[in-house]
Design an enzyme around this catalytic site. Structure first.
Site, PDB file in Angstrom:
ATOM      1  N   CYS A  71       0.864  -1.187   0.000  1.00 44.98           N
ATOM      2  CA  CYS A  71       0.000   0.000   0.000  1.00 44.98           C
ATOM      3  C   CYS A  71       0.897   1.233   0.000  1.00 44.98           C
ATOM      4  O   CYS A  71       2.116   1.120   0.131  1.00 44.98           O
ATOM      5  CB  CYS A  71      -0.917   0.006   1.218  1.00 44.98           C
TER       6      CYS A  71
ATOM      7  N   CYS B 298      -0.172   4.144   1.895  1.00 44.74           N
ATOM      8  CA  CYS B 298      -0.633   5.082   2.925  1.00 44.74           C
ATOM      9  C   CYS B 298       0.424   5.416   3.983  1.00 44.74           C
ATOM     10  O   CYS B 298       0.374   6.490   4.587  1.00 44.74           O
ATOM     11  CB  CYS B 298      -1.926   4.602   3.568  1.00 44.74           C
TER      12      CYS B 298
ATOM     13  N   CYS C 184      -4.955   5.312   0.745  1.00 47.47           N
ATOM     14  CA  CYS C 184      -4.394   4.083   0.177  1.00 47.47           C
ATOM     15  C   CYS C 184      -4.305   4.140  -1.346  1.00 47.47           C
ATOM     16  O   CYS C 184      -3.934   3.159  -1.979  1.00 47.47           O
ATOM     17  CB  CYS C 184      -5.243   2.888   0.594  1.00 47.47           C
TER      18      CYS C 184
ATOM     19  N   LYS D 225     -11.822  -5.464   3.886  1.00 43.72           N
ATOM     20  CA  LYS D 225     -11.265  -4.539   4.881  1.00 43.72           C
ATOM     21  C   LYS D 225     -12.317  -3.467   5.113  1.00 43.72           C
ATOM     22  O   LYS D 225     -12.646  -2.708   4.202  1.00 43.72           O
ATOM     23  CB  LYS D 225      -9.979  -3.943   4.323  1.00 43.72           C
TER      24      LYS D 225
ATOM     25  N   ARG E 128      -2.779   3.913  12.764  1.00 41.00           N
ATOM     26  CA  ARG E 128      -2.574   5.142  11.974  1.00 41.00           C
ATOM     27  C   ARG E 128      -1.825   6.195  12.774  1.00 41.00           C
ATOM     28  O   ARG E 128      -0.965   6.895  12.241  1.00 41.00           O
ATOM     29  CB  ARG E 128      -3.929   5.701  11.521  1.00 41.00           C
TER      30      ARG E 128
ATOM     31  N   GLU F 113     -16.763  -9.249  -1.971  1.00 42.82           N
ATOM     32  CA  GLU F 113     -15.357  -8.840  -2.121  1.00 42.82           C
ATOM     33  C   GLU F 113     -14.418 -10.027  -1.916  1.00 42.82           C
ATOM     34  O   GLU F 113     -13.416 -10.159  -2.608  1.00 42.82           O
ATOM     35  CB  GLU F 113     -15.002  -7.743  -1.105  1.00 42.82           C
TER      36      GLU F 113
ATOM     37  N   LYS G 259     -11.149  -8.175   7.954  1.00 40.95           N
ATOM     38  CA  LYS G 259     -10.539  -7.244   8.911  1.00 40.95           C
ATOM     39  C   LYS G 259     -11.532  -6.130   9.240  1.00 40.95           C
ATOM     40  O   LYS G 259     -12.152  -5.638   8.299  1.00 40.95           O
ATOM     41  CB  LYS G 259      -9.286  -6.687   8.240  1.00 40.95           C
TER      42      LYS G 259
ATOM     43  N   SER H 155      -5.376  -3.065  15.507  1.00 48.18           N
ATOM     44  CA  SER H 155      -4.762  -2.297  16.587  1.00 48.18           C
ATOM     45  C   SER H 155      -5.776  -1.755  17.595  1.00 48.18           C
ATOM     46  O   SER H 155      -5.494  -1.691  18.791  1.00 48.18           O
ATOM     47  CB  SER H 155      -3.938  -1.144  16.008  1.00 48.18           C
TER      48      SER H 155
ATOM     49  N   TYR I 181      -1.564  -8.634  17.306  1.00 46.00           N
ATOM     50  CA  TYR I 181      -0.505  -8.014  18.118  1.00 46.00           C
ATOM     51  C   TYR I 181      -0.345  -8.725  19.459  1.00 46.00           C
ATOM     52  O   TYR I 181       0.624  -8.506  20.158  1.00 46.00           O
ATOM     53  CB  TYR I 181      -0.853  -6.541  18.394  1.00 46.00           C
TER      54      TYR I 181
HETATM   55 ZN   LIG Z   1      -3.327   1.675   2.976  1.00 46.54          ZN
END
Ligand SMILES: [Zn+2]
Length: 322
Positions: free
Chosen positions: A102, A104, A112, A192, A202, A230, A245, A271, A310
């Protein structure tokens, strides 16, 4: 069903920093710190993961500099590319590397895709007070192709396109095949969802941490049939693994997909999901070890074949009493 039976199915996300002072500053946020590593410390860091039997990693590069175009994302000597080379030369096939694809983290907009700005002649160079008119799908695909080739050349095992551009898996599969990288697999961020649950990621990894509206290309929370579609489209386009996600809010979709396809299904425990539990644990409101083990196992029960989380570094450390 227990955590140890499934260690090989966990994927640990790591953020590799190009600049040491950025790395040190980010540690002060006291969030997701287990996932952060300065590029020079990669061998020691990866050895610790191997000692815990974590063999799948998802890499995100954190560049020292960003520009409006995100050009360092496909630099042959970019941060992710260099991290992959270091890991492969030290550990070979003992580590399965999945590399995020990506722009971003590399650009200044945090989007993105390539932004087209109101009144700008060159769509990549915003002037003051201009607004984003749209994200250019096809220009973005061409950059994703360049990123994927540079990551493949560096030695990645998987590419993981996360931009949610239309046709990205089909396009990247052709790019890999046309350049003799047929052996590189694709883990697609198929479904996503547009969500504030990505905020800790982010705040840590982007040039700016303001609200970024990604609703024109990420899936809606409300639209289950779009989310389902999707994933099916990505399987048809040639994805080896497909992903849903965030995780815990979307277990209905995981269960539904699992009954429909044998393609390995990945969930990403994001996250924000981690941060909720960490904050509660900091206040001694819950037992983090128990909470994380049970939530990861519930994702397995719903049908997830692989889990990006994580939690696993600390959890395995605790359970193995390291
Ligand atoms: Zn991205």
């Amino acid at each position: 069903m227990n955590v140890f039976d499934n260690v090989g199915d966990f994927i640990f996300p790591i953020f590799v920093y190009e600049c040491e002072s950025n790395y040190q500053n980010s540690l002060r946020l006291r969030n997701l710190n287990d996932s952060k590593v300065f590029i020079n410390n990669i061998p020691v860091f990866i050895q610790k993961l191997i000692d815990l039997k974590i063999c799948n990693i998802l890499i995100f590069g954190i560049p020292a500099k960003r520009d409006s175009f995100g050009a360092s994302s496909f630099d042959k000597n970019g941060i992710t590319q260099n991290a992959i080379k270091t890991i492969k030369s030290n550990f070979g096939s003992r580590v399965n590397i999945i590399s995020d694809v990506c722009i971003c983290q590399y650009n200044t907009s945090g989007h993105c895709g390539v932004c087209c700005y109101d009144g700008a002649n060159n769509s990549n160079e915003p002037k003051k007070n201009t607004r984003i008119l749209k994200i250019d799908n096809d220009k973005t695909l061409s950059i994703l192709g360049k990123i994927s080739l540079s990551l493949s050349e560096s030695g990645t095992d998987f590419i993981a396109p996360s931009s949610m551009m239309d046709g990205q898996v089909f396009y990247l599969r052709r790019v890999l095949e046309n350049n003799d990288y047929d052996g590189i697999k694709i883990m697609s961020y198929s479904s996503k969802h547009n969500s504030s649950l990505y905020t800790p990621f982010r705040s840590n990894n982007f040039f700016k941490s303001d609200f970024i509206d990604k609703s024109s290309y990420q899936n809606s929370f409300y639209n289950l049939s779009e989310s389902f579609r999707e994933v099916i489209m990505d399987i048809d386009e040639g994805a080896d693994w497909v992903m849903i996600k965030p995780s815990l809010w979307y277990m209905d979709l995981v269960k539904m997909m699992k009954s429909y396809t044998d393609t390995p299904l990945v969930v990403q425990n994001v996250s924000g999901e981690y941060a909720l539990v960490q904050a509660a644990a900091d206040n001694k409101w819950l037992n983090k070890t128990e909470w994380s083990a049970l939530s990861l196992m519930s994702m397995r029960r719903a049908g997830a074949d692989k889990i990006i989380s994580y939690f696993i570094f600390e959890l395995l450390n605790k359970l193995l009493d390291k």
